[in-house]
Motif scaffolding. Sequence first.
Motif, mmCIF file in Angstrom:
data_model
loop_
_atom_site.group_PDB
_atom_site.id
_atom_site.type_symbol
_atom_site.label_atom_id
_atom_site.label_comp_id
_atom_site.label_asym_id
_atom_site.label_seq_id
_atom_site.Cartn_x
_atom_site.Cartn_y
_atom_site.Cartn_z
ATOM 1 N N LEU A 219 0.821 -1.200 0.000
ATOM 2 C CA LEU A 219 0.000 0.000 0.000
ATOM 3 C C LEU A 219 0.860 1.258 0.000
ATOM 4 O O LEU A 219 1.907 1.322 0.650
ATOM 5 C CB LEU A 219 -0.921 0.008 1.224
ATOM 6 N N ARG A 220 0.384 2.249 -0.706
ATOM 7 C CA ARG A 220 0.997 3.573 -0.683
ATOM 8 C C ARG A 220 0.371 4.404 0.439
ATOM 9 O O ARG A 220 -0.698 4.061 0.951
ATOM 10 C CB ARG A 220 0.775 4.282 -2.023
ATOM 11 N N PRO A 221 1.015 5.526 0.785
ATOM 12 C CA PRO A 221 0.356 6.459 1.709
ATOM 13 C C PRO A 221 -0.987 6.898 1.125
ATOM 14 O O PRO A 221 -1.127 7.069 -0.093
ATOM 15 C CB PRO A 221 1.350 7.624 1.791
ATOM 16 N N ARG A 222 -1.962 7.127 1.981
ATOM 17 C CA ARG A 222 -3.323 7.401 1.501
ATOM 18 C C ARG A 222 -3.396 8.657 0.639
ATOM 19 O O ARG A 222 -4.234 8.750 -0.262
ATOM 20 C CB ARG A 222 -4.289 7.500 2.680
ATOM 21 N N VAL A 223 -2.508 9.632 0.901
ATOM 22 C CA VAL A 223 -2.566 10.863 0.111
ATOM 23 C C VAL A 223 -2.217 10.604 -1.352
ATOM 24 O O VAL A 223 -2.698 11.301 -2.247
ATOM 25 C CB VAL A 223 -1.641 11.940 0.722
ATOM 26 N N MET A 224 -1.400 9.584 -1.611
ATOM 27 C CA MET A 224 -1.079 9.257 -2.998
ATOM 28 C C MET A 224 -2.323 8.795 -3.752
ATOM 29 O O MET A 224 -2.500 9.114 -4.930
ATOM 30 C CB MET A 224 0.014 8.194 -3.060
ATOM 31 N N TYR A 225 -3.166 8.042 -3.085
ATOM 32 C CA TYR A 225 -4.412 7.619 -3.729
ATOM 33 C C TYR A 225 -5.360 8.804 -3.898
ATOM 34 O O TYR A 225 -5.994 8.971 -4.944
ATOM 35 C CB TYR A 225 -5.079 6.515 -2.907
ATOM 36 N N ALA A 226 -5.434 9.625 -2.855
ATOM 37 C CA ALA A 226 -6.362 10.755 -2.903
ATOM 38 C C ALA A 226 -6.024 11.715 -4.039
ATOM 39 O O ALA A 226 -6.922 12.186 -4.763
ATOM 40 C CB ALA A 226 -6.354 11.494 -1.567
ATOM 41 N N ASP B 60 3.216 11.292 -10.259
ATOM 42 C CA ASP B 60 3.847 11.761 -9.031
ATOM 43 C C ASP B 60 3.819 10.691 -7.951
ATOM 44 O O ASP B 60 4.648 10.689 -7.040
ATOM 45 C CB ASP B 60 3.133 13.013 -8.518
ATOM 46 N N ALA B 61 2.854 9.772 -8.028
ATOM 47 C CA ALA B 61 2.745 8.694 -7.050
ATOM 48 C C ALA B 61 3.374 7.402 -7.554
ATOM 49 O O ALA B 61 3.364 6.391 -6.836
ATOM 50 C CB ALA B 61 1.276 8.456 -6.706
#
Length: 967
Positions: A642-649, A762-763
């Motif tokens: 999993l990536r940090p949630r901000v990357m998905y957001a 960017d992610a």
Amino acid sequence: MTGSLEAALRQAVRGEVEFGSSTRAVYATDSSNYRQVPIGVVFPRDTDDLVAAVRVCADHGVPVLGRGAGTSLAGQACNVAVVLDTSRHMTRILEIDPVRRTARVQPGVVLDDLRRAAEVHGLTFGPDPATHAWCTLGGMIGNNSCGTHALYAGKTVDNVESLTVVTYDGEVLELGAYDDSAYAAAVVAGGRTAEVLGGLREIGRRHEALVRERYVDIPRRVSGYNLDQLLPDSGFHVARALVGTESTCVLVAEATVTLSVSPAHRRLVVLGYPDVFAAADAVPSLLGHGLLGLEGFDETLERQMRDRDLHVQHLELLPPGGGWLLAELGADDPAEADARTDAFTAALPDGVAWRRFDDETDQRRVWLVRESGLGATAIRADGRHNSEGWEDAAVAPERLGEYLRAVTALWDDYGYSGAWYGHFGQGCVHTRNDFDLHTEQGLRDYRSYVERAADLVVSMGGSLSGEHGDGQSRGELLERMYGPELVDAFRQFKAVFDPRGRMNPGKVVDAYPLDSSLRFGPDHRVVRPHQQFFALADDGGSLQTAVERCVGVGRCRRDDAGTMCPSYRVTRDERHSTRGRAKLLAEMFQGEVTPATWRNDDVREALDLCLSCKGCQTDCPTHVDMATYKAEFLSHHYARRLRPRVMYALGLLPWAARAATAVPRAANLVLTAPGLSQLVRRAAGVTTARPAPRFAATSWRRTRSARDHARTSQPTVVVWPDTFTDAYSPEVGERLVELLERLGERVVVPEQWGCCGRPLYDAGMLATARRTLAGLLDVLQPWLDRGLPVVVPEPSCLSTFRDELPGLLPDDPRAARLASLARSPAEQLLASSRLDGALAAAPHDLPERLVIHPHCHARAGAAAPADRELLQRLGHEAEVLDAGCCGLAGSFGFDAAHEPLSRRIGEESWLPQVRAALGDDRLVADGFSCRTQLDHLGGPAATDLVTLAWQRLCDGGQGRPAGVRGD
């Protein structure tokens, strides 16, 4: 010991002490062939910090090394030592005395900063190497730097009046020149200064005859220590004797330097010769005209510039030839400058092609060709490196043509090649060669070549180094130039200041072998190219090869022009420069200092503050493309986790926007409602310090007009409804369609949703990006098959079409097809044969002056020049602003962790330059991010280019378009 050393330094020094693997990896190399991992790095805040740091190191018996911008080319700025970097904090210009024509500076002052401050008084610091926009005075003093204008102003050694230095035993000495009375007073005063002066005077007395015999009388004798400054007729100038010692004797804490008169009016004459040898032969006949500078380069450099696509547009200014000289003349009075230039050109022999440039802009364009030398020659067209190693020798100008022919013949013996460029007026010409440093046989050939070249230049009365110093490249060759007695005198000189031999050991004196500690030597680990997302076609599909493009030029440390590197400009942390990130990635593949794994946290942390602005793609001389490398690294770093949630957001914003445009009122309520908005954004890791952009009441795709245009029959052009225009600025899309139709185009607006997935990169969400791009190609295929141009309003999306798309889908012919058909609005409007007629028929107000701030991706994608041309065609005077990145950079500034840095970049670096350039003029900013940052930071109002053109051609000249207001 390292742990106790680090702890002691942290306790003693107020500046930063960094012993972590990431910092040590970044400081393991300079701009040379050499690599030596430091013990740690200290960033002193002032002289007291320097003293404290050195005393701690002396207590622990560890070596120290002083470093400025880290651009040294002979290996003197890397060592197994504690590095003392003064470029972060010790950057003050302490005093400028226009009457005495002197300046007092700290060692971390950037040369161009001093020059700008001195220009207020009509003065300058004369020596100016090609790195003048980021090299430091301390580094220049260490290397005895020269540059273009050393022809009239002398080398750095000729411009140093006094130095405040710190010795390895922690003593602070104030050193200058000493006549008999000053010497006697210093001896009476006693102490360490008296001890130093006595030792140096004895060295000068004992070796005077040999110094007079063996120190060659040429303009660019830089090799060795300046023992000639210890002679009576040189004024026993101890400060100047220390210039060029490369921190092997002392650390410079402060310097008083001479300033030269800077002629206010300059003229440039470019001369073309059949080849570089003829150009070199002509040098002596030109030197009698009081030139400010006389530079040169050959056709190989010109060809390599074309291969690297580096300032190619400026090459058109050169006269015909295969070798060129750039002669600069000047005076404070323009008539006198003209008279001198007229006399110079009148004296040229028949058959010499020449062009004269009086305009400062054209002059700067020509000088950029010359300054491109290192960047253009560092990487070959086939991706292989050219290396330093024999690129800095100097001879008398009268023998320059003979020298160049002899070394070129030596190349033939070894199968080497290279370009010639440099300071022809002083007999110092640079080159980089295709040495094989990777194999044992290649190293044997390299050593043999360098030894023969050294003997050649010595036989011609020349110097092994004419500017870049000895370091490790030439240190062991000094006996060939000076003989064993004088080299032993160098040891004695060093011992006066550094009896323990702990100051930058293995450089200049008792130097490490020139073929050891090589960055790309036989023990360099080459990782087999792995499965990657980006093709990296210019680098053989290897991310390692790509990051090793960086040769340490250091242009990413510049903060007065260009885009890169916005995070470095604020943090002043080398790890957050393009160069630092490239070096850290390269070290990851070696696995010695930082782990050789995609899970590498050192690399992730360094890349975390990369804004993916793509500034390096155009600003970097070797075209390091950190935005691409970051995306590739992150794709592997987060593979199968999993990536940090901000990357998905933020990465999945296009899909969120697609859903929000169906219910924009509800979406805006969620984003703006007190309490609810903060809760949602905090949960997603998105900043609450900025207002969320509001969705348009009706998205562009959902307007009646867009739906009508989706069914256009026999279209001639496609307008792509990118996510940002569709969801936030539909009026721009509507106006663009109206503009094109006014020019006779039949416009189609695709109805089916698709996206370039710009936020995904960017992610590092590249698998998703590939699928998204393939879907986009499916949507556009009917029009791609017909070869229709595709106009993209948002610069970042256009850049993705041209860059990431073919890089991620290299085997899909549609990708290259779309990349070639994609257009900016300005490019498409300029291509219309009806534009001039429409302009002639359209009423307009008086022309106004406009300032254009191009989106960073527009710069990188070569779309920006069309904006200025279109505005000029519309009747305006347009200036393209060079203020760097706004700091928002798409999703970067909306990440809660990045928002403070994003704001600092905007407020401290970007916005002041925008305001200074703007005055009473109007600002044009096409990028959604740029306009949003202006709004959030209370910047000036801005409009977009489409709206300006629409106002002129479609709105009857009525009213002024609304801008984004920040007041």
